[in-house]
Design a protein around this motif. Sequence first.
Motif, PDB file in Angstrom:
ATOM      1  N   HIS A  22       0.542   4.623  -2.312  1.00 19.10           N
ATOM      2  CA  HIS A  22       0.210   5.822  -1.581  1.00 19.10           C
ATOM      3  C   HIS A  22       1.225   6.941  -1.931  1.00 19.10           C
ATOM      4  CE1 HIS A  22      -2.773   3.576   1.373  1.00 19.10           C
ATOM      5  NE2 HIS A  22      -3.251   4.204   0.236  1.00 19.10           N
ATOM      6  N   ASP A  23       2.660   6.562  -1.991  1.00 17.15           N
ATOM      7  CA  ASP A  23       3.783   7.463  -1.940  1.00 17.15           C
ATOM      8  C   ASP A  23       3.981   8.176  -3.257  1.00 17.15           C
ATOM      9  OD1 ASP A  23       4.404   7.001   0.387  1.00 17.15           O
ATOM     10  OD2 ASP A  23       6.169   5.616   0.224  1.00 17.15           O
ATOM     11  N   GLU A  54     -10.364   1.323   0.179  1.00 18.07           N
ATOM     12  CA  GLU A  54     -10.258   2.426   1.241  1.00 18.07           C
ATOM     13  C   GLU A  54     -11.412   3.210   1.316  1.00 18.07           C
ATOM     14  OE1 GLU A  54      -6.747   4.770   0.561  1.00 18.07           O
ATOM     15  OE2 GLU A  54      -5.306   3.177   0.916  1.00 18.07           O
ATOM     16  N   PRO A  88      -5.314  12.164  -3.481  1.00 25.91           N
ATOM     17  CA  PRO A  88      -4.225  11.171  -3.577  1.00 25.91           C
ATOM     18  C   PRO A  88      -4.690   9.846  -3.949  1.00 25.91           C
ATOM     19  CG  PRO A  88      -5.288  11.483  -1.331  1.00 25.91           C
ATOM     20  CD  PRO A  88      -5.991  12.352  -2.281  1.00 25.91           C
ATOM     21  N   VAL A  89      -3.449   8.900  -4.379  1.00 20.53           N
ATOM     22  CA  VAL A  89      -3.809   7.763  -4.682  1.00 20.53           C
ATOM     23  C   VAL A  89      -4.344   6.750  -3.565  1.00 20.53           C
ATOM     24  CG1 VAL A  89      -2.561   5.610  -5.451  1.00 20.53           C
ATOM     25  CG2 VAL A  89      -1.707   7.729  -6.424  1.00 20.53           C
ATOM     26  N   ILE A  90      -5.311   6.188  -3.990  1.00 20.90           N
ATOM     27  CA  ILE A  90      -5.986   5.149  -2.797  1.00 20.90           C
ATOM     28  C   ILE A  90      -5.848   3.945  -3.414  1.00 20.90           C
ATOM     29  CG2 ILE A  90      -7.556   6.820  -2.502  1.00 20.90           C
ATOM     30  CD1 ILE A  90      -9.779   5.632  -3.882  1.00 20.90           C
ATOM     31  N   VAL A  91      -6.060   2.808  -2.379  1.00 16.92           N
ATOM     32  CA  VAL A  91      -5.911   1.451  -2.440  1.00 16.92           C
ATOM     33  C   VAL A  91      -7.317   0.954  -2.839  1.00 16.92           C
ATOM     34  CG1 VAL A  91      -5.169  -0.866  -1.832  1.00 16.92           C
ATOM     35  CG2 VAL A  91      -3.530   0.945  -1.772  1.00 16.92           C
ATOM     36  N   ALA A 104       0.796  -1.306  -0.029  1.00 15.49           N
ATOM     37  CA  ALA A 104       0.040  -0.089   0.093  1.00 15.49           C
ATOM     38  C   ALA A 104       1.026   1.236  -0.015  1.00 15.49           C
ATOM     39  CB  ALA A 104      -0.802  -0.256   1.129  1.00 15.49           C
ATOM     40  N   SER A 105       2.100   1.285   0.865  1.00 15.38           N
ATOM     41  CA  SER A 105       2.771   2.387   1.084  1.00 15.38           C
ATOM     42  C   SER A 105       3.519   2.644  -0.545  1.00 15.38           C
ATOM     43  CB  SER A 105       3.959   2.115   1.838  1.00 15.38           C
ATOM     44  OG  SER A 105       3.434   2.067   3.055  1.00 15.38           O
TER      45      SER A 105
END
Length: 349
Positions: free
Chosen positions: A301-302, A317, A311-314, A297-298
């Motif tokens: 997200h980064d 979420e 922001p980017v999401i998984v 996930a990091s």
Amino acid sequence: MTQNAQVQTVWSEAELSALAVKAFQGLGLTLADAKDVVQVLVMADLFGLSTHGLSRVESYGERLLVKGISARPNITVQSPAPALRLVDGDNGVGPLVGMHALRAAMQAAKECGIGMAFARGSNHFGPISPYSLLAAQEGFASIIGSNATTTIAPWGGSDARLGNSPLGFGVPNPGGDPFLLDMAMSVVARAKIRNAFKRGEAIPDTWATDDKGRATTDPKAALDGFLQPIGGHKGYGLALLVDLFAGLLSNAAYLTHVKSWVDAPDEPQNLGHFFILINTQMLGSTQWLAERMTDFASILHDSPAAVEGRPVIVPGEIELHKMKQQRAQGITLDATTVILLHQHAARAK
């Protein structure tokens, strides 16, 4: 309760579940079966998936009252092989059949490391994400699918031959949020087209076709036509794959053999579902999986956001955040659904 009475529209999960269980008992279900159905539908509402939540009491209830769905099915499970389960839903309410199939697949996966359940004799079983979350909470990764009433034309065709069949995936994350992907096979839901029609707005020509199979920006023509599959011919192939697993291999109805609950509400649909579960506890420790899922996930997200504030999401979420929010602040339900729940609950003995 009358239409004019003041209607409570914000509920705690416990209060809403209790009312909904009573409503499905009023429609003829046993207490245990009603709890299974309500668990799935309330979770859908918690996720913010209101079109697949307790609002479904309207369509489920109509079919239960005309005997199109059996209120007291004799659901059976066969085990033709150690990791395989065959579930006959006996025309029960979809979420009830789905929960039986989920538990059957879990049992097989606990014993064998991987388990698969095919379900037949079912009906609309709600969204996939509740099943994926329940599986993830028990340590199972999942691939789950169902077929559906025909609303999509075959690629290059001009009439509806396959359904907008949902497909979902879940991967557990011990101590954190699991990965949950739940998607149907169309570019957009028919409800979005209907809303555009009500507003008098045009739609993108990638959403649907008219009744001749031609791309259209006219929402009225789209409502009379067919939904477009995601990814063009690739989405068409994926929709067929879901129906092959959920319908054909499960010995349920498939493609045009699936009856429309709108056109024939008093007849069984014989929908099929499949549940493939992987016991992640046999792959490594919970710490091992948690570390890898956190890193996974990091990495996503980064990635710097292309649009500020987005922001980017998984996948999963948004739904899991909505669930936490509504569990803290209450579940919002439309008044029409609440009134209908009360009406059915009043039938309970």
